[in-house]
Scaffold this active site. Structure first.
Site, PDB file in Angstrom:
ATOM      1  N   ASP A   1       0.728  -0.390  -4.981  1.00 26.42           N
ATOM      2  CA  ASP A   1      -0.516  -0.180  -5.726  1.00 26.42           C
ATOM      3  C   ASP A   1      -0.519   1.159  -6.450  1.00 26.42           C
ATOM      4  O   ASP A   1      -1.028   1.285  -7.555  1.00 26.42           O
ATOM      5  CB  ASP A   1      -1.735  -0.294  -4.806  1.00 26.42           C
ATOM      6  CG  ASP A   1      -1.674   0.640  -3.612  1.00 26.42           C
ATOM      7  OD1 ASP A   1      -0.580   1.171  -3.307  1.00 26.42           O
ATOM      8  OD2 ASP A   1      -2.713   0.822  -2.941  1.00 26.42           O
ATOM      9  N   HIS A   2       0.093   2.181  -5.822  1.00 22.89           N
ATOM     10  CA  HIS A   2       0.118   3.526  -6.416  1.00 22.89           C
ATOM     11  C   HIS A   2       1.097   4.379  -5.631  1.00 22.89           C
ATOM     12  O   HIS A   2       1.656   3.953  -4.613  1.00 22.89           O
ATOM     13  CB  HIS A   2      -1.280   4.165  -6.402  1.00 22.89           C
ATOM     14  CG  HIS A   2      -1.920   4.198  -5.050  1.00 22.89           C
ATOM     15  ND1 HIS A   2      -1.510   5.052  -4.043  1.00 22.89           N
ATOM     16  CD2 HIS A   2      -2.939   3.470  -4.519  1.00 22.89           C
ATOM     17  CE1 HIS A   2      -2.259   4.858  -2.965  1.00 22.89           C
ATOM     18  NE2 HIS A   2      -3.125   3.897  -3.219  1.00 22.89           N
TER      19      HIS A   2
ATOM     20  N   GLU B   1       0.824  -1.205   0.000  1.00 25.45           N
ATOM     21  CA  GLU B   1       0.000   0.000   0.000  1.00 25.45           C
ATOM     22  C   GLU B   1       0.864   1.262   0.000  1.00 25.45           C
ATOM     23  O   GLU B   1       1.675   1.486   0.897  1.00 25.45           O
ATOM     24  CB  GLU B   1      -0.920   0.004   1.223  1.00 25.45           C
ATOM     25  CG  GLU B   1      -1.698   1.280   1.450  1.00 25.45           C
ATOM     26  CD  GLU B   1      -2.736   1.546   0.372  1.00 25.45           C
ATOM     27  OE1 GLU B   1      -2.757   2.679  -0.167  1.00 25.45           O
ATOM     28  OE2 GLU B   1      -3.526   0.633   0.067  1.00 25.45           O
TER      29      GLU B   1
ATOM     30  N   SER C   1      -5.880   2.513  -5.461  1.00 27.11           N
ATOM     31  CA  SER C   1      -5.804   1.083  -5.137  1.00 27.11           C
ATOM     32  C   SER C   1      -6.755   0.276  -6.005  1.00 27.11           C
ATOM     33  O   SER C   1      -6.410  -0.814  -6.484  1.00 27.11           O
ATOM     34  CB  SER C   1      -6.144   0.863  -3.652  1.00 27.11           C
ATOM     35  OG  SER C   1      -5.214   1.505  -2.810  1.00 27.11           O
TER      36      SER C   1
END
Length: 624
Positions: free
Chosen positions: A481-482, A268, A308
């Site tokens: 995810d980002h 994350e 996400s």
């Protein structure tokens, strides 16, 4: 014609125009790094150009208020009627003021003004509403103060108003005003009505986000159910050729599939900016840095989305996020699509996904099934006896205990297996267990400490996994995810918004032959796994290129909300929604000469994505 009622209406709408400019200034104050490349003249132009979008949004939102203010019949200046008008004015505008206030922070997460993605995360917002209000208390306070200020500044009707025109004149005036309202909403007399892409008319392109306002982009996003098809190439054979894609490449692969396990770990918010191995040792991820010395860490890796919810389709199905709405919640979510889990199930693999948040969060559980995951492990599956003590109080289970739980579950799986693990502790509000407070560097951003904790949890996971019988027979793929908040100017540009770590590690195999300098993206993961395992399939999408392929130099396709970007080692090609092209050098984004081959490839990918989704023919070659 220009009686008291008409002048009052203009003053009240003018008040909103001032408020929208104030909100734009607030947006700039909260996101100065995004516009650091613009000089004062360009900033002033963005503010001035933004008035066009402000007028459109204000007229849409206040159409009922305008109608009531200029009603051809009745005494619209009566005190009771004026009180009703005031309530209509406040109630119509307050929700959109709230949206604009929220976006000053939400922009940091998604890299563009809010559109209809709010509809896709309503459940998560509702479940976390209390903590979000507490965490962003200053936004709540700002909203309250602005609405109270708007109510207090609402122009009042004079005690002695001018005589109202005759009914027929008032009716004629309303018709004329309605015409000007329509003209204002469509943004002028140009062929196409005003749309978000019209804001991106100057360099740097990021100024388009300053020009826009959140109410406008949100309203424009409502009801968007179909993509406009593109036809740069006349036939599907020509399209395949331009895509540089052979759908049968892996279906004709020689050799026998290796029964290796695969574990994909999605961290994350682990932006590349936070990873020491990508920043000369300056970072918050000592374990990930050490793992990079034993595997292959790609220096130029990109997420194919900013949220996400956009990462899973890219990572598990090779489907980049190239439209305003995430694929998971789009009208195309039921389209034919084959995920990595589906492909590997056909080879006898046990497939599963782990995410320690509430089941149903961001639709992960449903998409995991679409992608071929036989089992989904969410908060509901976590042992009830441990749930209370390991719960972070907001989203789900803290990373350290959850990753230990995953390691134990994987040991119980029959090999070969393919598992996806999504962490969560480095998500806002960046909570870490009390016993670790003060142990990890605070850094300059709130997220930095939680990145350190998540990295520690990852270290403990690998310690545990290394003692398991499946470990030496497993390919690990680690990515984020980002991206997230940024303080490093090197990452505060169109490409930096998508830069994430991407690491391949296998404790039992040497991966040194892989080129760590090639451009990589999330969408490459399915082809990479298929290539490594020597699995035969014709169900990969053209976006996915194996990272084991030594022939190609790789590419990444991105969508920033208004334009498509194709990143290649030599050039970055940008295609906007009006089909205008721009070329830049990589990685410094200086203007570059046209690159015809890059142009063809980008147009082919855009046409394939749009037409393939609209017609539900992503795998059209199966019909040949």
């Amino acid at each position: 014609m220009f009686d008291t009622a008409f002048k009052l209406m203009l003053r009240r709408l003018g008040l909103l125009l001032v408020l929208y400019t104030l909100l734009r200034l607030l947006f700039y104050i909260f996101n100065p790094a995004e516009f650091a490349g613009a000089d004062a003249v360009k900033l002033l132009f963005a503010f001035a150009h933004g008035l066009r979008f402000d007028v459109a949004a204000i007229l849409i939102i206040n159409s009922v208020f305008i109608l009531l203010s200029l009603s051809p019949v009745g005494n619209t200046l009566h005190p009771t009627y004026q009180r009703v008008l005031k309530w209509v004015f406040i109630l119509c505008n307050a929700p959109f003021i709230a949206l604009a206030i929220v976006d000053v922070e939400f922009f940091k997460f998604i890299g563009r003004r809010t559109s209809n993605e709010l509809f896709s995360i309503t459940g998560d917002i509702t479940s976390q509403l209390i903590q979000l209000l507490g965490y962003y208390w200053y936004l709540t306070l700002g909203f309250v103060l602005l609405v109270l200020g708007l109510a207090r500044a609402f122009p009042k009707a004079p005690a002695l108003p001018s005589p109202a025109p005759k009914v027929w004149l008032r009716g004629l005036r309303l018709v004329l005003v309605a015409g000007f309202v329509v003209l204002g909403i469509r943004g002028g007399l140009q062929l196409k009505p005003l749309r978000p892409s019209h804001a991106f008319v100057v360099e740097p392109a990021a100024l388009g986000h300053l020009t826009l306002n959140s109410p406008f982009t949100f309203i424009k996003g409502i009801g968007q159910t179909t993509l406009e098809q593109k036809n740069y190439f006349g036939t599907e054979q020509e399209l395949l050729q331009a895509l540089q894609f052979d759908p049968q490449k892996y279906n004709q692969a020689q050799g026998t599939a290796e029964k290796q396990n695969v574990v994909i770990i999605i961290l994350e918010s682990f932006a590349a900016e936070y990873v020491g191995a990508l920043n000369n040792g300056q970072g918050y991820t000592p374990f990930l840095d050490s793992l990079a010395t034993q595997g292959v860490l790609f220096r130029d890796a990109f997420a194919n989305g900013r949220k996400s919810i956009e990462s899973l389709p890219s990572i598990l199905a090779g489907m980049p996020s190239l439209m305003p709405e995430p694929f998971i919640t789009s009208p195309y979510q039921a389209n034919e699509i084959y995920g990595l889990g589906t492909i590997l199930q056909q080879e006898g693999y046990h497939t599963a996904m782990f995410h320690g948040a509430a089941n149903g969060s961001m639709g992960f559980n449903n998409f995991a099934i679409r992608a071929g995951m036989q089992e989904y492990y969410g908060l509901d599956e976590y042992p009830s006896s441990l749930r209370k003590q390991d719960f972070d109080g907001q989203w789900g289970i803290f990373d350290e205990p959850y990753l230990q739980y995953v390691s134990k579950e994987l040991t119980g799986f029959q090999q070969p297996f393919m598992a996806t693990l999504f962490t969560l502790s480095s998500h806002q509000p960046y909570t870490i267990p009390d016993k670790y407070k003060g142990r990890f560097p605070k850094g300059e951003l709130e997220i930095h400490e939680s990145i350190g904790y998540a990295d520690h949890a990852l270290r403990q996971f690998f310690k545990s996994a290394a003692r398991q019988p499946w470990y030496e027979n497993t390919l690990f793929i680690l990515t984020a995810d980002h991206t997230q908040k940024s303080i490093n100017p090197a990452y505060q540009n169109e490409l930096g918004n998508f830069r994430v770590p991407l690491l391949l590690f296998h404790p039992g195999k040497n991966l040194e032959s892989i080129d760590a300098g090639r451009v990589a993206q999330h969408a490459d993961i399915p082809a990479t796994v298929v290539d490594f395992l020597q699995v035969k399939t014709d169900k990969l999408l053209p976006f996915s290129k194996s990272l084991f392929d030594t022939v190609t130099t790789g590419n990444a396709i991105l969508y920033n909300g208004s334009s498509y970007l194709l990143v290649q080692p030599e050039v970055v090609t940008m295609l906007n929604q009006d089909d205008a092209l721009q070329f830049y050098t990589f990685p410094d984004l200086a203007p570059a000469s046209p690159a015809p081959q890059a142009e063809q490839l980008l147009k082919a990918q855009v046409q394939y994505f749009r037409n393939g989704l609209v017609n539900n023919r992503l795998y059209f070659w199966k019909e040949f």
